[in-house]
Design an enzyme around this catalytic site. Structure first.
Site, short mmCIF file in Angstrom:
data_model
loop_
_atom_site.label_atom_id
_atom_site.label_comp_id
_atom_site.label_asym_id
_atom_site.label_seq_id
_atom_site.Cartn_x
_atom_site.Cartn_y
_atom_site.Cartn_z
N HIS A 1 0.83 -1.20 0.00
CA HIS A 1 0.00 0.00 0.00
C HIS A 1 0.87 1.26 0.00
O HIS A 1 0.58 2.23 -0.69
CB HIS A 1 -0.93 0.01 1.23
CG HIS A 1 -1.95 -1.08 1.20
ND1 HIS A 1 -3.30 -0.84 1.16
CD2 HIS A 1 -1.82 -2.44 1.21
CE1 HIS A 1 -3.97 -2.00 1.14
NE2 HIS A 1 -3.08 -2.98 1.18
N SER B 1 2.73 -6.64 -8.63
CA SER B 1 3.65 -7.57 -9.28
C SER B 1 3.13 -8.01 -10.65
O SER B 1 3.90 -8.13 -11.61
CB SER B 1 3.89 -8.81 -8.40
OG SER B 1 4.64 -8.47 -7.26
N ALA C 1 16.66 -7.88 -3.93
CA ALA C 1 16.74 -8.12 -5.38
C ALA C 1 15.91 -7.06 -6.10
O ALA C 1 14.74 -6.86 -5.77
CB ALA C 1 16.20 -9.51 -5.71
N ASP D 1 -6.72 -10.55 -2.31
CA ASP D 1 -7.26 -10.31 -3.65
C ASP D 1 -6.53 -11.10 -4.73
O ASP D 1 -6.96 -11.10 -5.88
CB ASP D 1 -7.17 -8.82 -3.99
CG ASP D 1 -5.73 -8.33 -4.08
OD1 ASP D 1 -4.95 -8.63 -3.15
OD2 ASP D 1 -5.37 -7.65 -5.05
N GLN E 1 13.56 -6.18 -8.43
CA GLN E 1 12.62 -6.97 -9.24
C GLN E 1 12.47 -6.44 -10.66
O GLN E 1 12.53 -7.22 -11.63
CB GLN E 1 11.26 -7.01 -8.54
CG GLN E 1 10.20 -7.77 -9.33
CD GLN E 1 9.06 -8.24 -8.48
OE1 GLN E 1 9.25 -9.05 -7.58
NE2 GLN E 1 7.86 -7.76 -8.74
N ASP F 1 -6.79 5.07 2.65
CA ASP F 1 -6.83 3.66 2.29
C ASP F 1 -8.13 3.03 2.79
O ASP F 1 -9.03 3.72 3.26
CB ASP F 1 -5.60 2.97 2.89
CG ASP F 1 -5.05 1.85 2.01
OD1 ASP F 1 -5.86 1.13 1.40
OD2 ASP F 1 -3.81 1.69 1.94
#
Length: 462
Positions: free
Chosen positions: A20, A360, A338, A379, A340, A118
């Site tokens: 978030h 992602s 890492a 989700d 991504q 949120d």
């Protein structure tokens, strides 16, 4: 309120999770780039863990550190979901609700034009309304997920959603008027039944979501009309609130500063030694916690597949004995930080084995990678159903009751997407959809329209 130069003051108040924080921070940066001031509110530890701001925005975004109120059962060092370990997230929600007096004082003293919040602070919209502050709920999950959660904010608040049993959630809800496979599997449904019930924080997740929608002047969604746009219209019709898509907010692949980073130098050297499009990148974000059996079957499935892999795994305890030795040269388990996006953008990567978090999934598809999907939380199962419908990836087959999977199902899924003729269509569809997911001009246009909306819909001073 807005100063004489026309600059707005916007407050951001995300939930206590890194999935978030980052979308809220990216939205903050875009708003600041357009000449407005942003106050980003969270706890000291969380703010200290956020990525550094670009120098040109450092004076426009102010981080407001409010200590997390103490709660019985919540250790002092826990300030985000990633810190919870096995603790119940209800403790963290209860502490988050304790922000109310400090946040109220901040809003009274600073008199911002807008607050963007949120799903969790059900108590915030009435406070902001009383202070004449314009209000927006920012859903970091997709529009289809919010639609699935309930037919209206009234139903979420009052607990009148007709679904009450786990079996009710394994089919698309009746309020979806078009054909769709968006539904939970039986093993996933237990979460949403729990989310509809009162938890130890004093409010259910559905009550929280319904309340923040009810109190919003506009609902923001990380979604675009070019991908499954019908969900946006449906969400607006169901909730009777203006819904504004922010686009998919695809992140930039940052190259600068990595040249001297020792981790990236080592990672890149290994990737450079692999064939083009041959490597499957494996990562499950910071929130997924696998059992030893789940971790073991995943590892043995990667081994059995014969496909080169790069697995970003911060906590490797529980890997099968001898696994890393047996896959040495073909596969690597990376136990540190890492980057991504840089890995996904490397020529040797040809697929992404992911938990299917919305962020992602966007990152993989913007770079044209087909997805091998193993969803775990909240989700992610719903995201996987949508993406499988669009034929940009496949879900690893699992037992429908307990969610277990086998090394064979992992290996077959990886080989299908990465190597087999049957996977060509998925690889082609993923490349095709990258034209939408990776179109920065398209998605920046959504953000610009939102900033225009902010500027035109400031509440008048009283």
């Amino acid at each position: 309120m807005a100063n004489k130069s026309g600059s707005l003051h916007v407050v951001m108040f995300p939930w206590l999770a890194f999935g978030h924080f980052i979308p809220f921070l990216e939205l903050s940066k875009f708003i600041a780039q357009k000449g407005h001031k942003v106050s980003f509110i969270s706890t000291p530890k969380n703010i200290d863990r956020l990525p550094k701001l670009p120098p040109n925005l450092a004076s426009s975004i102010t981080f407001i550190k409010i200590p997390l109120p103490p709660v019985d059962g919540l250790p002092e060092n826990v300030e985000a979901t990633v810190d919870l370990g096995g603790l119940d997230v209800a403790f963290l929600k209860k502490a988050y609700d304790g922000f109310e007096p400090d946040l109220t004082r901040f809003l009274e003293d600073s008199a911002p034009d807008w607050i963007i919040y949120d799903f969790a602070p059900y108590w915030l919209p009435p406070i902001a309304a009383k202070l004449n502050i314009a209000r927006s709920f920012f859903s970091i999950v997709s529009a289809s997920t919010v639609v699935f959660f309930g037919p209206s904010f009234h139903a979420m608040i009052n607990g009148t959603d007709p679904r009450s049993k786990v079996e009710d959630y394994i089919v698309p809800p009746k309020w979806i008027p078009f054909e769709s496979k968006v539904a939970y599997k039986l093993y996933e449904s237990k979460w949403i039944v729990g989310a509809s019930n009162l938890d130890g924080s004093g409010a259910s997740d559905m009550y929280r979501i319904g309340s923040v929608i009810k109190g919003a002047d506009v609902v923001l969604v990380r979604h675009c009309r070019e991908f499954e746009g019908q969900w946006l219209n449906l969400l607006e019709n169901l909730q009777q609130r203006p819904v504004m898509p922010l686009g998919l907010m695809p992140p930039k692949v940052e190259k600068s500063g990595l040249e001297s980073n020792e981790s990236w130098i080592a990672i890149k050297k290994w990737l450079d030694g692999q064939g083009k499009g041959s490597v499957v990148y494996v990562a499950f974000g910071s929130e997924v916690s696998m059992s030893q059996l789940e971790l073991g079957e995943l590892a043995l499935g990667l081994e059995l597949s014969g496909v080169p892999f790069f697995w970003a795994l911060r906590n490797p305890s529980g890997l099968p004995e001898g696994f890393e030795d047996r896959v040495e040269g073909r596969g690597i388990v990376w136990k540190n930080w890492a980057p991504q996006l840089n890995i996904l953008s490397h020529d040797s990567v040809g697929g992404f084995l992911t938990h299917c978090g919305w962020s992602s999934s966007i990152e993989g598809l913007m770079l044209g990678h087909p997805l091998i999907m193993l969803p775990f939380v909240i989700d992610t199962g719903l995201v996987a159903r949508i993406l499988e419908e669009k034929q940009v990836g496949i879900e690893i087959p699992r037992n429908p009751v307990d969610g277990s999977y086998t090394r064979d199902s992992v290996a077959k899924s990886v080989r299908l997407i990465m190597e087999e003729d049957e996977g060509k269509s998925y690889r082609g569809k993923a490349k095709e959809i990258s034209a939408v997911f990776g179109d920065r001009e398209l998605h920046d246009g959504y953000l610009q329209r939102f900033v225009d909306y902010l500027e035109k819909n400031v509440r008048k001073s009283t």
